[in-house]
Write a protein that holds these residues in place. Structure first.
Motif, PDB file in Angstrom:
ATOM      1  N   GLY A  25     -20.107  19.275   2.724  1.00  0.00           N
ATOM      2  CA  GLY A  25     -20.412  19.021   4.127  1.00  0.00           C
ATOM      3  C   GLY A  25     -20.228  17.568   4.509  1.00  0.00           C
ATOM      4  N   LEU A  26     -19.501  16.814   3.693  1.00  0.00           N
ATOM      5  CA  LEU A  26     -19.237  15.408   4.007  1.00  0.00           C
ATOM      6  C   LEU A  26     -18.329  15.332   5.232  1.00  0.00           C
ATOM      7  CD1 LEU A  26     -19.365  12.402   3.464  1.00  0.00           C
ATOM      8  CD2 LEU A  26     -17.642  12.691   1.693  1.00  0.00           C
ATOM      9  N   SER A  27     -18.795  14.605   6.239  1.00  0.00           N
ATOM     10  CA  SER A  27     -18.052  14.479   7.491  1.00  0.00           C
ATOM     11  C   SER A  27     -17.119  13.273   7.453  1.00  0.00           C
ATOM     12  CB  SER A  27     -19.039  14.309   8.650  1.00  0.00           C
ATOM     13  OG  SER A  27     -18.342  14.081   9.866  1.00  0.00           O
ATOM     14  N   GLU A  28     -16.001  13.397   8.170  1.00  0.00           N
ATOM     15  CA  GLU A  28     -15.080  12.263   8.353  1.00  0.00           C
ATOM     16  C   GLU A  28     -15.632  11.269   9.371  1.00  0.00           C
ATOM     17  OE1 GLU A  28     -10.675  13.540   8.535  1.00  0.00           O
ATOM     18  OE2 GLU A  28     -11.805  15.102   9.591  1.00  0.00           O
ATOM     19  N   LYS A  29     -16.603  11.700  10.149  1.00  0.00           N
ATOM     20  CA  LYS A  29     -17.143  10.868  11.229  1.00  0.00           C
ATOM     21  C   LYS A  29     -18.079   9.820  10.647  1.00  0.00           C
ATOM     22  CE  LYS A  29     -16.660  14.621  14.497  1.00  0.00           C
ATOM     23  NZ  LYS A  29     -17.333  15.785  15.052  1.00  0.00           N
ATOM     24  N   THR A  30     -17.730   8.564  10.899  1.00  0.00           N
ATOM     25  CA  THR A  30     -18.455   7.449  10.277  1.00  0.00           C
ATOM     26  C   THR A  30     -19.892   7.305  10.762  1.00  0.00           C
ATOM     27  OG1 THR A  30     -17.568   5.905  11.914  1.00  0.00           O
ATOM     28  CG2 THR A  30     -16.331   6.146   9.857  1.00  0.00           C
ATOM     29  N   ASP A  31     -20.242   7.932  11.878  1.00  0.00           N
ATOM     30  CA  ASP A  31     -21.618   7.840  12.383  1.00  0.00           C
ATOM     31  C   ASP A  31     -22.522   8.954  11.863  1.00  0.00           C
ATOM     32  OD1 ASP A  31     -20.312   9.827  13.855  1.00  0.00           O
ATOM     33  OD2 ASP A  31     -21.405   9.386  15.697  1.00  0.00           O
ATOM     34  N   ARG A  32     -21.984   9.846  11.038  1.00  0.00           N
ATOM     35  CA  ARG A  32     -22.782  10.940  10.486  1.00  0.00           C
ATOM     36  C   ARG A  32     -23.522  10.486   9.237  1.00  0.00           C
ATOM     37  NH1 ARG A  32     -21.101  16.240  12.129  1.00  0.00           N
ATOM     38  NH2 ARG A  32     -20.709  15.996  14.350  1.00  0.00           N
ATOM     39  N   THR A  33     -24.709  11.032   9.062  1.00  0.00           N
ATOM     40  CA  THR A  33     -25.534  10.689   7.902  1.00  0.00           C
ATOM     41  C   THR A  33     -24.790  10.967   6.602  1.00  0.00           C
ATOM     42  OG1 THR A  33     -27.525  11.182   9.168  1.00  0.00           O
ATOM     43  CG2 THR A  33     -27.756  11.120   6.779  1.00  0.00           C
ATOM     44  N   SER A  34     -24.086  12.096   6.521  1.00  0.00           N
ATOM     45  CA  SER A  34     -23.383  12.437   5.278  1.00  0.00           C
ATOM     46  C   SER A  34     -22.382  11.347   4.908  1.00  0.00           C
ATOM     47  CB  SER A  34     -22.670  13.791   5.392  1.00  0.00           C
ATOM     48  OG  SER A  34     -21.662  13.766   6.389  1.00  0.00           O
ATOM     49  N   TYR A  35     -21.667  10.815   5.894  1.00  0.00           N
ATOM     50  CA  TYR A  35     -20.680   9.771   5.647  1.00  0.00           C
ATOM     51  C   TYR A  35     -21.364   8.489   5.168  1.00  0.00           C
ATOM     52  CZ  TYR A  35     -16.614   6.749   6.304  1.00  0.00           C
ATOM     53  OH  TYR A  35     -15.573   5.884   6.090  1.00  0.00           O
ATOM     54  N   MET A  36     -22.434   8.104   5.866  1.00  0.00           N
ATOM     55  CA  MET A  36     -23.119   6.852   5.532  1.00  0.00           C
ATOM     56  C   MET A  36     -23.754   6.911   4.136  1.00  0.00           C
ATOM     57  SD  MET A  36     -24.749   5.678   9.181  1.00  0.00           S
ATOM     58  CE  MET A  36     -25.115   7.262   9.922  1.00  0.00           C
ATOM     59  N   VAL A  37     -24.355   8.044   3.807  1.00  0.00           N
ATOM     60  CA  VAL A  37     -24.986   8.197   2.490  1.00  0.00           C
ATOM     61  C   VAL A  37     -23.923   8.201   1.395  1.00  0.00           C
ATOM     62  CG1 VAL A  37     -26.261   9.820   1.009  1.00  0.00           C
ATOM     63  CG2 VAL A  37     -27.083   9.322   3.321  1.00  0.00           C
ATOM     64  N   ALA A  38     -22.853   8.981   1.582  1.00  0.00           N
ATOM     65  CA  ALA A  38     -21.792   9.049   0.567  1.00  0.00           C
ATOM     66  C   ALA A  38     -21.124   7.691   0.391  1.00  0.00           C
ATOM     67  CB  ALA A  38     -20.763  10.115   0.951  1.00  0.00           C
ATOM     68  N   GLN A  39     -20.894   6.980   1.489  1.00  0.00           N
ATOM     69  CA  GLN A  39     -20.286   5.654   1.413  1.00  0.00           C
ATOM     70  C   GLN A  39     -21.181   4.691   0.630  1.00  0.00           C
ATOM     71  OE1 GLN A  39     -20.045   3.298   5.086  1.00  0.00           O
ATOM     72  NE2 GLN A  39     -17.894   2.872   4.555  1.00  0.00           N
ATOM     73  N   ALA A  40     -22.472   4.729   0.882  1.00  0.00           N
ATOM     74  CA  ALA A  40     -23.410   3.855   0.168  1.00  0.00           C
ATOM     75  C   ALA A  40     -23.423   4.194  -1.327  1.00  0.00           C
ATOM     76  CB  ALA A  40     -24.812   3.998   0.753  1.00  0.00           C
ATOM     77  N   MET A  41     -23.414   5.471  -1.657  1.00  0.00           N
ATOM     78  CA  MET A  41     -23.418   5.873  -3.068  1.00  0.00           C
ATOM     79  C   MET A  41     -22.113   5.446  -3.747  1.00  0.00           C
ATOM     80  SD  MET A  41     -26.380   7.107  -3.605  1.00  0.00           S
ATOM     81  CE  MET A  41     -26.254   8.011  -5.155  1.00  0.00           C
ATOM     82  N   GLN A  42     -21.007   5.568  -3.029  1.00  0.00           N
ATOM     83  CA  GLN A  42     -19.712   5.142  -3.550  1.00  0.00           C
ATOM     84  C   GLN A  42     -19.725   3.631  -3.816  1.00  0.00           C
ATOM     85  OE1 GLN A  42     -16.262   5.200  -0.855  1.00  0.00           O
ATOM     86  NE2 GLN A  42     -15.317   6.637  -2.284  1.00  0.00           N
ATOM     87  N   LYS A  43     -20.288   2.865  -2.898  1.00  0.00           N
ATOM     88  CA  LYS A  43     -20.367   1.409  -3.062  1.00  0.00           C
ATOM     89  C   LYS A  43     -21.257   1.028  -4.240  1.00  0.00           C
ATOM     90  CE  LYS A  43     -19.215  -0.048   1.604  1.00  0.00           C
ATOM     91  NZ  LYS A  43     -19.710  -0.583   2.869  1.00  0.00           N
ATOM     92  N   ARG A  44     -22.190   1.888  -4.565  1.00  0.00           N
ATOM     93  CA  ARG A  44     -23.077   1.633  -5.709  1.00  0.00           C
ATOM     94  C   ARG A  44     -22.433   2.053  -7.033  1.00  0.00           C
ATOM     95  NH1 ARG A  44     -28.756   3.703  -3.007  1.00  0.00           N
ATOM     96  NH2 ARG A  44     -28.870   2.026  -1.477  1.00  0.00           N
ATOM     97  N   GLY A  45     -21.212   2.569  -6.959  1.00  0.00           N
ATOM     98  CA  GLY A  45     -20.485   2.868  -8.183  1.00  0.00           C
ATOM     99  C   GLY A  45     -20.397   4.332  -8.565  1.00  0.00           C
ATOM    100  N   TYR A  46     -20.946   5.198  -7.736  1.00  0.00           N
ATOM    101  CA  TYR A  46     -20.856   6.628  -8.029  1.00  0.00           C
ATOM    102  C   TYR A  46     -19.498   7.164  -7.607  1.00  0.00           C
ATOM    103  CZ  TYR A  46     -25.920   6.577  -8.684  1.00  0.00           C
ATOM    104  OH  TYR A  46     -27.191   6.308  -9.128  1.00  0.00           O
ATOM    105  N   ARG A  47     -18.995   8.162  -8.318  1.00  0.00           N
ATOM    106  CA  ARG A  47     -17.738   8.835  -7.947  1.00  0.00           C
ATOM    107  C   ARG A  47     -18.079   9.983  -7.010  1.00  0.00           C
ATOM    108  NH1 ARG A  47     -13.218  11.710  -9.766  1.00  0.00           N
ATOM    109  NH2 ARG A  47     -12.138  12.229  -7.859  1.00  0.00           N
ATOM    110  N   ILE A  48     -17.601   9.884  -5.794  1.00  0.00           N
ATOM    111  CA  ILE A  48     -17.845  10.877  -4.756  1.00  0.00           C
ATOM    112  C   ILE A  48     -16.623  11.781  -4.630  1.00  0.00           C
ATOM    113  CG2 ILE A  48     -18.260  11.184  -2.263  1.00  0.00           C
ATOM    114  CD1 ILE A  48     -20.603   9.858  -3.826  1.00  0.00           C
ATOM    115  N   ILE A  49     -16.858  13.087  -4.592  1.00  0.00           N
ATOM    116  CA  ILE A  49     -15.782  14.052  -4.350  1.00  0.00           C
ATOM    117  C   ILE A  49     -16.138  14.812  -3.070  1.00  0.00           C
ATOM    118  CG2 ILE A  49     -14.515  16.056  -5.204  1.00  0.00           C
ATOM    119  CD1 ILE A  49     -15.247  15.148  -8.055  1.00  0.00           C
ATOM    120  N   PRO A  50     -15.413  14.553  -1.972  1.00  0.00           N
ATOM    121  CA  PRO A  50     -15.717  15.230  -0.715  1.00  0.00           C
ATOM    122  C   PRO A  50     -15.355  16.720  -0.747  1.00  0.00           C
ATOM    123  CG  PRO A  50     -14.351  13.265  -0.368  1.00  0.00           C
ATOM    124  CD  PRO A  50     -14.351  13.561  -1.832  1.00  0.00           C
TER     125      PRO A  50
END
Length: 140
Positions: A25-50
Motif C-alpha cells: 500500500g505504499l503510495s507514490e504521493k509524497t504527502d501520504r503517511t506510507s511514503y513518508m514512513v517508508a522514505q524515513a526507514m529507507q534513509k535509516r538504511g532499511y531495504r524497502i520493497i514497494p
C-alpha cells in the motif's frame, strides 16, 4: 486469548534482523503517511520493497503488484491498507514465508494477526514502524 504486541525488546530485535521490508500500500504521493514512513526507514538504511499494483517505481525501488511477485526474501511485511484487506495480505505474507506482519498505526485486524501467528509469523498491530525504530533503536 487477546492479542498482544511484542515487547519493546522484541521489536528492537525484529528491527535489527529486519531483512527486506515489503511495504504493502505504499503510495507514490509524497504527502501520504506510507511514503513518508517508508522514505524515513529507507534513509535509516532499511531495504524497502514497494508493493503497489498501480506504480512502476517508488522511492527509487522497483514496485511489485503483489507480495508473491517479489523475487527475493521478505522479512517484514509492513501494511498500509485498511483493516478489511489485512487478512488477505496476511495469507499472502504466509505464502512467501515472511517473518513479521506489521500493521501500521491505526490498523487493527485480529483475523490477520491470527493468520500470521498460525503461520509462525510475529504479528504487530496499530504501531508505526518508524516510531518504533526511533524508540527501540534510536533511529538505527
Amino acid at each position: 486469548m487477546a492479542f498482544e504486541n511484542p515487547t519493546r525488546e522484541q521489536i528492537a530485535d525484529i528491527l535489527r534482523n529486519a531483512g527486506n521490508i515489503a511495504v504493502v500500500g505504499l503510495s507514490e504521493k509524497t504527502d501520504r503517511t506510507s511514503y513518508m514512513v517508508a522514505q524515513a526507514m529507507q534513509k535509516r538504511g532499511y531495504r524497502i520493497i514497494p508493493v503497489n499494483p498501480n506504480a512502476d517505481e517508488i522511492l527509487g525501488e522497483k514496485c511489485y503488484p503483489s507480495l508473491k511477485s517479489i523475487p527475493e526474501p521478505v522479512g517484514i511485511v509492513n501494511v498500509f491498507r485498511r483493516s478489511e484487506y489485512c487478512a488477505d495480505v496476511a495469507r499472502e505474507a504466509a505464502e512467501i514465508g515472511a517473518k513479521v506482519l506489521w500493521l501500521q498505526q491505526g490498523i487493527i485486524s485480529e483475523e490477520a494477526a491470527s493468520i500470521a501467528e498460525r503461520h509462525g509469523m510475529t504479528a504487530i498491530m496499530d504501531r508505526c514502524i518508524k516510531v518504533e525504530d526511533s524508540i527501540a533503536l534510536g533511529g538505527k
